[in-house]
Motif scaffolding. Structure first.
Motif, PDB file in Angstrom:
ATOM      1  N   CYS A  61     -49.581   7.611 -42.940  1.00 29.23           N
ATOM      2  CA  CYS A  61     -50.970   7.259 -43.231  1.00 29.23           C
ATOM      3  C   CYS A  61     -51.083   6.006 -44.086  1.00 29.23           C
ATOM      4  CB  CYS A  61     -51.674   8.433 -43.905  1.00 29.23           C
ATOM      5  SG  CYS A  61     -50.981   8.891 -45.512  1.00 29.23           S
ATOM      6  N   GLN A  62     -49.993   5.606 -44.734  1.00 27.59           N
ATOM      7  CA  GLN A  62     -50.008   4.409 -45.573  1.00 27.59           C
ATOM      8  C   GLN A  62     -49.701   3.148 -44.783  1.00 27.59           C
ATOM      9  OE1 GLN A  62     -47.065   5.954 -48.450  1.00 27.59           O
ATOM     10  NE2 GLN A  62     -48.702   5.858 -49.986  1.00 27.59           N
ATOM     11  N   ILE A  63     -49.133   3.309 -43.602  1.00 27.68           N
ATOM     12  CA  ILE A  63     -48.809   2.166 -42.736  1.00 27.68           C
ATOM     13  C   ILE A  63     -49.299   2.484 -41.326  1.00 27.68           C
ATOM     14  CG2 ILE A  63     -46.876   1.174 -44.031  1.00 27.68           C
ATOM     15  CD1 ILE A  63     -45.051   2.924 -42.195  1.00 27.68           C
ATOM     16  N   PRO A  64     -50.608   2.659 -41.152  1.00 33.04           N
ATOM     17  CA  PRO A  64     -51.122   3.179 -39.886  1.00 33.04           C
ATOM     18  C   PRO A  64     -50.881   2.273 -38.685  1.00 33.04           C
ATOM     19  CG  PRO A  64     -52.914   2.425 -41.306  1.00 33.04           C
ATOM     20  CD  PRO A  64     -51.682   2.441 -42.145  1.00 33.04           C
ATOM     21  N   VAL A  65     -50.795   0.965 -38.889  1.00 29.68           N
ATOM     22  CA  VAL A  65     -50.594   0.066 -37.746  1.00 29.68           C
ATOM     23  C   VAL A  65     -49.169   0.190 -37.230  1.00 29.68           C
ATOM     24  CG1 VAL A  65     -50.673  -2.318 -36.931  1.00 29.68           C
ATOM     25  CG2 VAL A  65     -52.360  -1.523 -38.606  1.00 29.68           C
ATOM     26  N   LEU A  66     -48.192   0.013 -38.109  1.00 27.66           N
ATOM     27  CA  LEU A  66     -46.795   0.115 -37.694  1.00 27.66           C
ATOM     28  C   LEU A  66     -46.487   1.505 -37.151  1.00 27.66           C
ATOM     29  CD1 LEU A  66     -44.020  -1.301 -37.560  1.00 27.66           C
ATOM     30  CD2 LEU A  66     -43.551  -0.361 -39.840  1.00 27.66           C
ATOM     31  N   ALA A  67     -46.971   2.529 -37.826  1.00 27.36           N
ATOM     32  CA  ALA A  67     -46.697   3.898 -37.384  1.00 27.36           C
ATOM     33  C   ALA A  67     -47.334   4.182 -36.027  1.00 27.36           C
ATOM     34  CB  ALA A  67     -47.198   4.892 -38.433  1.00 27.36           C
ATOM     35  N   ALA A  68     -48.560   3.712 -35.807  1.00 26.26           N
ATOM     36  CA  ALA A  68     -49.218   3.950 -34.524  1.00 26.26           C
ATOM     37  C   ALA A  68     -48.477   3.251 -33.388  1.00 26.26           C
ATOM     38  CB  ALA A  68     -50.666   3.473 -34.582  1.00 26.26           C
ATOM     39  N   LEU A  69     -48.058   2.014 -33.609  1.00 31.27           N
ATOM     40  CA  LEU A  69     -47.321   1.303 -32.568  1.00 31.27           C
ATOM     41  C   LEU A  69     -45.988   1.984 -32.284  1.00 31.27           C
ATOM     42  CD1 LEU A  69     -48.086  -2.381 -33.623  1.00 31.27           C
ATOM     43  CD2 LEU A  69     -49.052  -1.125 -31.682  1.00 31.27           C
ATOM     44  N   ALA A  70     -45.333   2.489 -33.340  1.00 32.49           N
ATOM     45  CA  ALA A  70     -44.061   3.184 -33.155  1.00 32.49           C
ATOM     46  C   ALA A  70     -44.238   4.468 -32.351  1.00 32.49           C
ATOM     47  CB  ALA A  70     -43.434   3.489 -34.509  1.00 32.49           C
ATOM     48  N   ARG A  71     -45.332   5.165 -32.572  1.00 34.29           N
ATOM     49  CA  ARG A  71     -45.575   6.422 -31.852  1.00 34.29           C
ATOM     50  C   ARG A  71     -46.107   6.183 -30.445  1.00 34.29           C
ATOM     51  NH1 ARG A  71     -48.414   9.365 -36.840  1.00 34.29           N
ATOM     52  NH2 ARG A  71     -46.706  10.690 -37.605  1.00 34.29           N
ATOM     53  N   GLN A  72     -46.940   5.176 -30.292  1.00 31.47           N
ATOM     54  CA  GLN A  72     -47.572   4.926 -28.997  1.00 31.47           C
ATOM     55  C   GLN A  72     -46.672   4.176 -28.027  1.00 31.47           C
ATOM     56  OE1 GLN A  72     -50.485   6.060 -27.861  1.00 31.47           O
ATOM     57  NE2 GLN A  72     -50.774   7.197 -29.777  1.00 31.47           N
ATOM     58  N   TYR A  73     -45.618   3.564 -28.548  1.00 32.60           N
ATOM     59  CA  TYR A  73     -44.686   2.827 -27.697  1.00 32.60           C
ATOM     60  C   TYR A  73     -43.255   3.275 -28.035  1.00 32.60           C
ATOM     61  CZ  TYR A  73     -48.858   0.329 -26.371  1.00 32.60           C
ATOM     62  OH  TYR A  73     -50.107   0.036 -25.893  1.00 32.60           O
ATOM     63  N   ALA A  74     -42.400   2.407 -28.531  1.00 38.22           N
ATOM     64  CA  ALA A  74     -41.006   2.793 -28.756  1.00 38.22           C
ATOM     65  C   ALA A  74     -40.532   2.337 -30.122  1.00 38.22           C
ATOM     66  CB  ALA A  74     -40.109   2.184 -27.673  1.00 38.22           C
ATOM     67  N   VAL A  75     -39.682   3.167 -30.738  1.00 35.48           N
ATOM     68  CA  VAL A  75     -39.055   2.833 -32.010  1.00 35.48           C
ATOM     69  C   VAL A  75     -37.582   3.210 -31.909  1.00 35.48           C
ATOM     70  CG1 VAL A  75     -39.610   5.088 -33.029  1.00 35.48           C
ATOM     71  CG2 VAL A  75     -39.159   3.120 -34.526  1.00 35.48           C
ATOM     72  N   SER A  76     -36.733   2.437 -32.543  1.00 33.77           N
ATOM     73  CA  SER A  76     -35.316   2.787 -32.601  1.00 33.77           C
ATOM     74  C   SER A  76     -35.011   3.433 -33.945  1.00 33.77           C
ATOM     75  CB  SER A  76     -34.447   1.542 -32.430  1.00 33.77           C
ATOM     76  OG  SER A  76     -33.073   1.883 -32.530  1.00 33.77           O
ATOM     77  N   ASP A  77     -34.180   4.470 -33.908  1.00 32.56           N
ATOM     78  CA  ASP A  77     -33.679   5.052 -35.152  1.00 32.56           C
ATOM     79  C   ASP A  77     -32.209   4.687 -35.364  1.00 32.56           C
ATOM     80  OD1 ASP A  77     -32.497   6.646 -33.234  1.00 32.56           O
ATOM     81  OD2 ASP A  77     -33.192   8.556 -34.055  1.00 32.56           O
ATOM     82  N   ALA A  78     -31.756   3.661 -34.622  1.00 33.32           N
ATOM     83  CA  ALA A  78     -30.365   3.225 -34.750  1.00 33.32           C
ATOM     84  C   ALA A  78     -30.264   1.716 -34.498  1.00 33.32           C
ATOM     85  CB  ALA A  78     -29.471   3.993 -33.790  1.00 33.32           C
TER      86      ALA A  78
END
Length: 473
Positions: A137-154
């Motif tokens: 909730c403190q970084i809603p833009v980055l978090a939303a893009l990570a959830r709505q598209y793709a994020v790497s955990d490695a």
């Protein structure tokens, strides 16, 4: 072999500053939630994020056998400027963060447990704040893009150190054997060909866009091979990126720099992360409303972790890029990666809720961007940068899994604009110093002498005002 990503015509990379994956997105899939898509499908099904039982010792005596005084990982930060002051990020300090007082080893005694003790050396009033990690909730833009598209955990920084070495790998596939920025940084120590020189030579379009009206491009400042006046037209302001998106005239490759100095939105601690959130929203809006949206791949990442906590020990087995790096400064063989950083990929050909790792056995780092460019454009081996790290790096082809573009467009609210830049009397951080010293070398001045008279943001701003420099000059 055919080119990869035929559905993509524009690749856009934005690189922010000094945040680990855990610091920004460690809580992304907390509370039992899980990604919808895991790539490769044979890898672990859970996002490798934070858990409430993770901790670091506050007491250095822990490394000598004393019972630990635990600083637990925090869900959320008390404000947008945490950690403050800036954590240490040079090679030796990062080694302590990762291994404590032990020599780097494949199976260390105290993996990733030196962050708090090392941060205490900055004379902070509360060293435990380095364990505070942003809630979504403190970084809603980055978090939303990570959830709505793709994020790497490695996705790992290429070098366990600071800005210039890691950005150099993103631009050139090597840091020319350098493990730190330098004291002060001298661009002639980084005089290697870049991906921009390659693109220029083969006639492929490119631009570096900087969100600044005062200081020159950091990318251009770093590399003398980009100082040729004939390249001026390739270095532009961020407003020109927005215009190019609107007119569907983006080049094949765009690299975006935040503002590092005057109204800093780079998220470099302790710069307010909300400024960076606003900047990301501008980029997202420009790209997603462009007529070329369905043909664009946006990559958001960070140069290095900047001393911010992460729980995953960086892997060994990194490929040294060249002779200058085997070994390089201090005997480092460039055979270990740096700490994990956020890496978010955005495209209508990416399924929502995707988490990706390398499918090749070689971890992703910033040279994965260069490997992707090579295979996407079809750059011949004789024309490509000679870095062995790039040659070993996995591409990002696997992440765009959809056969047709998504028609949905996530609604991402504009962040609040209540952040404040640091006072003009604030001392320069290492990156800001490097922008001054690198520019001094380019202006024909002595970098060390120049820096001696520039201690604060105001001094640096006055320095650049005395030498009016457009971003593309």
């Amino acid at each position: 072999m055919g080119k990869i990503l035929p559905q993509v015509e524009h690749i856009v990379v934005v690189m922010l500053e000094n945040r680990s994956l855990d610091n920004m997105l460690g809580w992304l899939y907390a509370d039992g939630s899980a990604p919808a898509v895991i790539l490769p499908s044979s890898s672990a099904r859970q996002f490798d994020g934070l858990h409430a039982d993770m901790w670091n010792p506050v007491n250095a005596g822990y490394f000598c056998g004393d019972p630990p005084q635990k600083a637990m990982v925090g869900r959320g930060t008390v404000c947008g400027t945490i950690p403050d002051p800036d954590p240490e990020e040079t090679f030796d300090n990062v080694s302590y963060q990762l291994y404590g007082p032990q020599t780097p080893a494949a199976a260390p005694s105290w993996p990733m447990q030196g962050f708090v003790v090392n941060y205490a050396t900055t004379n902070t009033a509360d060293a435990t704040q380095v364990m505070q990690c942003h809630d979504c909730c403190q970084i809603p833009v980055l978090a939303a893009l990570a959830r709505q598209y793709a994020v790497s955990d490695a996705w790992f920084a290429p070098v366990p150190s600071q800005t210039w070495p890691n950005r150099a790998f993103a631009h050139a596939g090597t840091s020319n054997g350098r493990i730190n920025n330098g004291s002060p940084p001298d661009p002639f120590a980084w005089d290697v060909p870049t991906i921009y020189n390659v693109l220029q030579a083969i006639g492929s379009s490119w631009s570096v866009y900087s969100d600044t009206l005062l200081t020159p491009s950091l990318t251009r400042t770093m590399f003398p091979k980009l100082w040729d006046p004939l390249l001026n037209a390739h270095f532009s302001r961020f407003t020109e990126f927005v215009d190019a998106c609107a007119c569907d005239t983006l080049p094949a490759y765009s690299f975006i720099e935040p503002c590092f100095m005057l109204q800093p939105n780079d998220q470099h601690p302790p710069h307010d992360v909300q400024a960076g959130e606003a900047f990301l929203h501008e980029i997202w809006t420009a790209v997603s409303t462009s007529p070329g949206w369905n043909r664009t791949l946006l990559i958001i990442t960070y140069d290095e972790h900047g001393g911010c906590y992460d729980h995953v020990l960086p892997p060994a087995g990194a490929q040294p890029p060249d002779a200058a790096s085997a070994p390089g400064d201090g005997g480092f063989g460039f055979d270990r990666f740096g700490v994990r950083v956020p890496a978010v990929l955005v495209s209508p050909y990416i399924a929502a809720g995707t988490v990706f790792r390398s499918a090749s056995g070689v971890p992703c780092d910033h040279t994965s961007i260069l490997a992707t460019l090579r295979d996407w454009i079809g750059i011949a081996p004789a024309d490509m940068l000679p870095s062995k790290r790039i040659a070993a790096a996995p591409t990002l082809e696997q992440v765009l899994t959809l056969a047709t573009a998504r028609s949905d467009l996530p609604s991402i609210a504009v962040p609040a604009a209540n952040w404040q830049p640091p006072p003009m009397s604030t001392p320069l951080n290492d990156l800001q110093k490097s922008l001054v010293s690198g520019s001094a070398r380019r202006f024909g001045l002595d970098p060390a002498t120049t820096l001696n008279g520039i201690q604060t943001r105001q001094h640096a701003i006055d320095f650049f005002k005395r030498r009016p420099t457009k971003v593309n000059s």
